[in-house]
Design a protein around this motif. Structure first.
Motif, PDB file in Angstrom:
ATOM      1  N   VAL A 155       6.022  -1.226  14.175  1.00  0.00           N
ATOM      2  CA  VAL A 155       5.827  -2.670  14.106  1.00  0.00           C
ATOM      3  C   VAL A 155       6.035  -3.150  12.671  1.00  0.00           C
ATOM      4  O   VAL A 155       5.562  -2.533  11.719  1.00  0.00           O
ATOM      5  CB  VAL A 155       4.415  -3.048  14.590  1.00  0.00           C
ATOM      6  N   GLY A 156       6.741  -4.267  12.522  1.00  0.00           N
ATOM      7  CA  GLY A 156       6.859  -4.911  11.221  1.00  0.00           C
ATOM      8  C   GLY A 156       8.180  -4.671  10.528  1.00  0.00           C
ATOM      9  O   GLY A 156       9.120  -4.074  11.083  1.00  0.00           O
ATOM     10  N   SER A 157       8.250  -5.147   9.301  1.00  0.00           N
ATOM     11  CA  SER A 157       9.471  -5.061   8.502  1.00  0.00           C
ATOM     12  C   SER A 157       9.786  -3.633   8.099  1.00  0.00           C
ATOM     13  O   SER A 157       8.903  -2.776   8.039  1.00  0.00           O
ATOM     14  CB  SER A 157       9.326  -5.927   7.242  1.00  0.00           C
ATOM     15  N   GLY A 158      11.057  -3.403   7.794  1.00  0.00           N
ATOM     16  CA  GLY A 158      11.491  -2.107   7.294  1.00  0.00           C
ATOM     17  C   GLY A 158      11.227  -1.969   5.806  1.00  0.00           C
ATOM     18  O   GLY A 158      10.461  -2.732   5.214  1.00  0.00           O
ATOM     19  N   VAL A 159      11.886  -1.017   5.182  1.00  0.00           N
ATOM     20  CA  VAL A 159      11.660  -0.718   3.762  1.00  0.00           C
ATOM     21  C   VAL A 159      11.998  -1.926   2.890  1.00  0.00           C
ATOM     22  O   VAL A 159      11.194  -2.336   2.042  1.00  0.00           O
ATOM     23  CB  VAL A 159      12.487   0.508   3.333  1.00  0.00           C
ATOM     24  N   LEU A 160      13.168  -2.506   3.080  1.00  0.00           N
ATOM     25  CA  LEU A 160      13.598  -3.610   2.211  1.00  0.00           C
ATOM     26  C   LEU A 160      12.702  -4.831   2.360  1.00  0.00           C
ATOM     27  O   LEU A 160      12.203  -5.374   1.374  1.00  0.00           O
ATOM     28  CB  LEU A 160      15.046  -3.993   2.528  1.00  0.00           C
ATOM     29  N   GLY A 161      12.489  -5.259   3.590  1.00  0.00           N
ATOM     30  CA  GLY A 161      11.668  -6.449   3.812  1.00  0.00           C
ATOM     31  C   GLY A 161      10.254  -6.267   3.305  1.00  0.00           C
ATOM     32  O   GLY A 161       9.665  -7.186   2.714  1.00  0.00           O
ATOM     33  N   SER A 162       9.689  -5.078   3.526  1.00  0.00           N
ATOM     34  CA  SER A 162       8.319  -4.813   3.075  1.00  0.00           C
ATOM     35  C   SER A 162       8.235  -4.800   1.556  1.00  0.00           C
ATOM     36  O   SER A 162       7.318  -5.382   0.972  1.00  0.00           O
ATOM     37  CB  SER A 162       7.838  -3.470   3.644  1.00  0.00           C
ATOM     38  N   ALA A 163       9.191  -4.135   0.914  1.00  0.00           N
ATOM     39  CA  ALA A 163       9.175  -4.043  -0.548  1.00  0.00           C
ATOM     40  C   ALA A 163       9.348  -5.417  -1.188  1.00  0.00           C
ATOM     41  O   ALA A 163       8.641  -5.780  -2.135  1.00  0.00           O
ATOM     42  CB  ALA A 163      10.262  -3.087  -1.027  1.00  0.00           C
ATOM     43  N   MET A 164      10.278  -6.206  -0.680  1.00  0.00           N
ATOM     44  CA  MET A 164      10.505  -7.535  -1.250  1.00  0.00           C
ATOM     45  C   MET A 164       9.334  -8.465  -0.958  1.00  0.00           C
ATOM     46  O   MET A 164       8.992  -9.320  -1.781  1.00  0.00           O
ATOM     47  CB  MET A 164      11.798  -8.134  -0.708  1.00  0.00           C
ATOM     48  N   VAL A 211      14.126 -12.272   2.848  1.00  0.00           N
ATOM     49  CA  VAL A 211      13.643 -10.946   2.441  1.00  0.00           C
ATOM     50  C   VAL A 211      13.944  -9.884   3.498  1.00  0.00           C
ATOM     51  O   VAL A 211      13.541  -8.734   3.363  1.00  0.00           O
ATOM     52  CB  VAL A 211      12.130 -10.959   2.137  1.00  0.00           C
ATOM     53  N   ASP A 212      14.665 -10.259   4.563  1.00  0.00           N
ATOM     54  CA  ASP A 212      14.983  -9.340   5.657  1.00  0.00           C
ATOM     55  C   ASP A 212      13.720  -8.837   6.340  1.00  0.00           C
ATOM     56  O   ASP A 212      13.562  -7.636   6.585  1.00  0.00           O
ATOM     57  CB  ASP A 212      15.834  -8.155   5.158  1.00  0.00           C
ATOM     58  N   ALA A 213      12.808  -9.746   6.644  1.00  0.00           N
ATOM     59  CA  ALA A 213      11.582  -9.382   7.349  1.00  0.00           C
ATOM     60  C   ALA A 213      11.881  -9.148   8.828  1.00  0.00           C
ATOM     61  O   ALA A 213      12.949  -9.514   9.333  1.00  0.00           O
ATOM     62  CB  ALA A 213      10.532 -10.485   7.193  1.00  0.00           C
ATOM     63  N   ALA A 214      10.933  -8.528   9.515  1.00  0.00           N
ATOM     64  CA  ALA A 214      11.090  -8.275  10.951  1.00  0.00           C
ATOM     65  C   ALA A 214       9.713  -8.219  11.597  1.00  0.00           C
ATOM     66  O   ALA A 214       8.726  -7.854  10.959  1.00  0.00           O
ATOM     67  CB  ALA A 214      11.842  -6.964  11.191  1.00  0.00           C
ATOM     68  N   GLY A 215       9.656  -8.572  12.862  1.00  0.00           N
ATOM     69  CA  GLY A 215       8.407  -8.493  13.621  1.00  0.00           C
ATOM     70  C   GLY A 215       7.480  -9.646  13.338  1.00  0.00           C
ATOM     71  O   GLY A 215       7.353 -10.574  14.131  1.00  0.00           O
ATOM     72  N   LEU A 216       6.829  -9.590  12.193  1.00  0.00           N
ATOM     73  CA  LEU A 216       5.823 -10.595  11.874  1.00  0.00           C
ATOM     74  C   LEU A 216       5.803 -10.890  10.383  1.00  0.00           C
ATOM     75  O   LEU A 216       6.181 -10.061   9.559  1.00  0.00           O
ATOM     76  CB  LEU A 216       4.428 -10.130  12.302  1.00  0.00           C
TER      77      LEU A 216
END
Length: 360
Positions: free
Chosen positions: A125-134, A295-300
């Motif tokens: 669940v949630g953003s990947g590496v890039l989205g989370s880091a940014m 930021v290339d977020a995903a999920g939430l």
């Protein structure tokens, strides 16, 4: 129908350990709700403050009591499975069909655990590496927002070396901050959540102390201009075609929305929906989706704004790619008021994780 085994991963080594436990308890309850119980089986994994991973009875105990296990020896003495990393407990980790990480702060929502879960080749669940880091690094985040053309407050990015390494340069640095941003301004570590290490400053003396304090938390710092504004938030749900929730507003009596105000009952009030003009609501929802994509977020994600009522300006403050997830947190409440219940929201997030993993 075979149940999907959800690896509920919580705790962690950040200062938001207890918040993570609260979020995990709420998610576990939602997964056990009538509409989800037939679809999902919970496999809890608890990361202690010392970094040890626990499976078996220990996570169940933490979910039951809401209290952290502080010492590895305590866990060992109780006969719980303990490991330095998930790779040392393959029988448990390999059983997970989809991960639900709810680790707030560094080593949780900054791309590190997301990288590990990516290597496991199991959906999460949630953003990947890039989205989370940014989403975690306020400097990288603001640069992405700037590139996307999203308006925001003036800011200045700094490093710990600029603050600590050369005492002769420090007064000049403060001069530059005063000239560019003025007072009041906010000094923040770039990579901490829940307002940890943040200070509102109104003088040179306070600025110097705040910079020193923030440098103790992170090697990257940011100073932002203060603004007289209402603080409002929007929740986003989805992957490539996300949707935005209604808008909520935070009101409080403290000097700013610090850690104590956030997590002390009665210190802040949430107004949902926020009393705003329809045009402003639509603008914020559109900006929230732009920020999500930037930021290339995903999920939430939860996107926070400043609404300068005197001028009608909407300024983006930040994005949080793994927001607090208790039953009283803003993110699930915004969706509840938008027509998606807490159990349904958890279900949708898991389905979005599976969707994203299948597409690749």
């Amino acid at each position: 129908m075979t149940k999907l085994r959800v690896g509920l991963l919580f705790g962690g080594r950040s200062g938001e350990h207890e918040v993570s436990i609260s979020s995990a308890r709420a998610i576990a309850k939602a997964l056990s709700a009538e509409q989800n119980a037939s679809k999902y089986e919970i496999l809890p994994f608890y990361i202690q403050k010392d970094g040890h991973w626990l499976a078996g009875e220990a996570p169940q105990k933490v979910l039951g009591t809401g209290m952290p296990l502080l010492e590895s020896q305590e866990s060992i003495s109780e006969g719980h499975l303990i490991a330095q990393s998930p790779w040392q407990s393959p029988s448990q980790v390999s059983e997970v069909d989809v991960w639900f990480p709810i680790l707030h702060g560094p080593n949780g929502e900054d791309g590190t655990i997301q990288g590990l879960l990516t290597l496991m080749q199991v959906p999460f669940v949630g953003s990947g590496v890039l989205g989370s880091a940014m989403g975690m690094d306020k400097i990288a985040m603001k640069m992405a927002f700037e590139q996307a053309g999203l308006p925001q407050v003036k800011y200045k990015a700094l490093t710990r070396a600029q603050v600590w390494s050369n005492p002769c340069v420090f007064p000049k640095l403060c001069d530059e901050i005063e000239a560019a941003l003025g007072y009041p301004c906010f000094v923040k570590p770039a990579n901490l959540g829940s307002s940890v290490g943040i200070a509102k400053v109104r003088s040179r003396q306070e600025l110097e102390a705040a910079l020193d304090q923030a440098a103790g938390y992170d090697r990257r710092l940011i100073v932002e201009a203060g603004v007289v504004a209402r603080e409002v938030e929007c929740a986003v749900l989805g992957n490539d075609q996300p949707k935005a929730s209604i808008i909520g507003e935070i009101t409080y009596d403290s000097d700013f929305y610090d850690y104590e105000t956030k997590y002390t009952e009665g210190r802040a009030d949430l107004l949902i929906p926020a009393p705003l003009p329809d045009a402003i609501v639509r603008q914020m929802q559109d900006m929230a989706l732009q920020a999500f994509a930037a930021v290339d977020a995903a999920g939430l994600a939860r996107i926070d704004f400043f609404y300068v009522e005197a001028t009608g300006e909407v300024l983006i403050n930040e994005i949080n790619t793994l927001p607090g997830f208790t039953a009283t947190s803003m993110y699930p409440q915004l969706w509840a008021h938008s027509g998606i219940s807490f159990p349904e929201l958890v279900d949708q997030l898991i389905q979005l994780a599976l969707e994203r993993h299948s597409i690749g």
